[in-house]
Design an enzyme around this catalytic site. Structure first.
Site: not given
Ligand SMILES: *[C@@H]1O[C@H](CO)[C@@H](O)[C@H](O)[C@H]1NC(C)=O
Ligand SMILES: *[C@@H]1O[C@H](CO)[C@@H](O)[C@H](O)[C@H]1NC(C)=O
Ligand SMILES: *[C@@H]1O[C@H](CO)[C@@H](O)[C@H](O)[C@H]1NC(C)=O
Ligand SMILES: *[C@@H]1O[C@H](CO)[C@@H](O)[C@H](O)[C@H]1NC(C)=O
Length: 456
Positions: A156, A161-162, A168, A209, A388
């Site tokens: 990841y 990213r995201d 994230s 994701d 989270d």
């Protein structure tokens, strides 16, 4: 929030193919050991027999078809999922809290949970050392117990990213040569490490994701721009990680995101595109779903927000998506994250993803998946306990921080079969809604997951 943009993206892809692969899949894939052959696609009908749009709310979405024969044995069969001692150590705080409260029952449950396998998240270049640690420890346990182990890793670290959540975001950016760095300094050493440890077996989840955003969030400019990078990055990872003892699972988000009828075919086509990009003969084992989300495998109660989706729990999501994957010549095996499961009624909307409560630890890795032969294993990919973010249950700390009150709740609400206990109440399934509506609700927001810190 982002629902309007997601909806806009969705309406661009509303052609519905009527399960083109259903009748043919058995003879076509049964003997291919998880090897997608992008070059020899089965005849996908150009014109689906029934391009009707009312299909979304199939009156009986429960049984899309009889499951196909598994393509070779699951790599989880006969192997124990490596239990990460870093995570077990954090649960000592949870154990102590129950002990202090005189709650012997839940303290004992923590001891059981500490031995359950979870995935190790590798999310930065510095974190690559976490692979060495996992290999060293898994090897020691394997030698000591004589029991074959499978090490679960999450890969990841894509640049940008995201792209839709930005919760994230990672260390790599396309503005700063992120894709080249990803390939040279992350994927290559990653592959070298796992490739060399052929005395162990690995299951690797590729980039949670990411492709979900490519499929439904192209209306978001940052995602549209990130998509080709995601595709090339994941294709590169696949091509570098071709080892017999390494089993790759591309993240397929979860039923509440890609499981809507209109999204199934575009999802399968996106995966086929990435596989083709990886090169001829490159193989994946299958797909991972529900990573860091809260959907049950078998929903005991069908939530109202799933009303128009054929994928109202992850069992059904796998069954909904499988024929579309097979129509693209892809494997249709799944691993499904049950690390945390929302209790019935915990969420008002499917899109709720942050420290959802009440929730509990789900079924243990390797638990029965009934007659759904598309499932290689239930697994715990997201180890419960890291927050989270500062949302959801009261008192939640920043993303990634240990949230012991939350874990205590996960223990109290844990799936009884973890401890050999009987289910509390075997609530019968609610019947599927009868009335289809032409209008489909928007897929919910992706659930950004917080990776565990890779090294203590
Ligand atoms: C799978 O199990 C369900 C009930 O759990 C049943 O309705 C269905 O017919 C079964 N399918 C097959 C192919 O056995
Ligand atoms: C779900 O739908 C049913 C039937 O339409 C309704 O009776 C029930 O109150 C709804 N539940 C919630 C939590 O909204
Ligand atoms: C999805 O994951 C959540 C938490 O990880 C878990 O509670 C739930 O049971 C999972 N659902 C499926 C279908 O795997
Ligand atoms: C899911 O349901 C099937 C069929 O009813 C059952 O055999 C299986 O044990 C269940 N698995 C879990 C994890 O609930």
């Amino acid at each position: 929030m982002r629902v309007s943009t997601i909806l806009a993206a969705l309406s661009a892809t509303s052609l519905v193919a009527a399960h083109p692969g259903l009748s043919r899949r058995q003879d076509e894939v049964s003997d291919t050991p998880a090897a997608p052959e992008p070059t020899e696609l089965p005849e996908v009908p150009e014109t689906p027999e029934e391009p009707e749009v009312t299909e979304p709310a199939e009156p009986e979405p429960t049984e899309p078809a009889e499951p196909a024969e598994p393509v070779g044995p699951s790599p989880f069969e006969g192997r124990k999922l490596y239990a990460n001692p870093d995570w077990s150590d954090k649960l000592e705080e949870t154990y102590a809290a129950f002990e202090a409260a005189g709650d012997e029952k839940n303290a004992a449950r923590v001891r059981t949970i500490q031995d359950i396998g979870t995935f190790v998240w590798i999310t930065t270049r510095a974190g690559l050392a976490g692979i060495d640690t996992a290999i060293e420890r898994a090897r020691a346990i394997q030698e000591e117990t004589g029991e074959d182990h499978i090490v679960g890793l999450v890969l990841y670290n894509l640049p940008d990213r995201d792209c839709s959540g930005l919760e994230s975001g990672g260390e790599l950016s396309s503005d700063e040569n992120g894709l080249e760095i990803y390939k040279e300094e992350f994927i290559k050493p990653y592959a070298e490490k796992v490739g060399a440890a052929s005395d162990l077996t690995f299951a690797i989840v590729l980039e949670p994701d990411s492709l979900g955003n490519a499929i439904t969030n192209s209306a978001i400019e940052f995602c549209a721009n990130a998509t080709p990078l995601y595709e090339e990055g994941i294709a590169f990872a696949i091509s570098e990680l071709q080892f017999d003892h390494v089993h790759l699972y591309i993240d397929a988000a979860h039923g509440g995101w890609l499981g809507w009828q209109d999204n199934l075919e575009p999802t399968a086509k996106e995966f086929a595109k990435v596989l083709a990009l990886a090169g001829e003969g490159k193989r994946i084992r299958g797909f991972a779903t529900n990573v860091s989300n809260y959907n049950p495998f078998n929903a005991t109660v069908r939530e109202n927000y799933t009303e128009y989706s054929p994928s109202w729990d992850e069992n059904h999501y796998a069954l909904s998506l499988a024929p579309f994957l097979e129509a693209e010549g892809l494997p249709s095996q799944f691993i499904i994250d049950q690390g945390r499961v929302a209790l019935p009624g915990a969420r008002e909307e499917w899109g709720e993803w942050c420290n959802v409560a009440p929730a509990g630890f789900g079924a243990a890795p390797g638990s029965s998946t009934g007659n759904n032969t598309h499932i290689d294993s239930l697994v715990w990919i997201k180890p419960g306990g890291e927050s989270d973010g500062e949302c959801g249950m009261e008192g939640a700390p920043r993303a990634g921080a240990w949230f012991d009150e939350y874990v205590q709740m996960l223990v109290e609400n844990a799936e009884p079969s973890l401890f050999g206990e009987e289910p509390a109440e075997p609530a019968p399934e609610e019947p599927a809604p009868e009335e289809p509506t032409p209008e489909e609700p928007a897929p919910e927001e992706p659930a950004p997951e917080e990776p565990a810190p890779e090294e203590p």
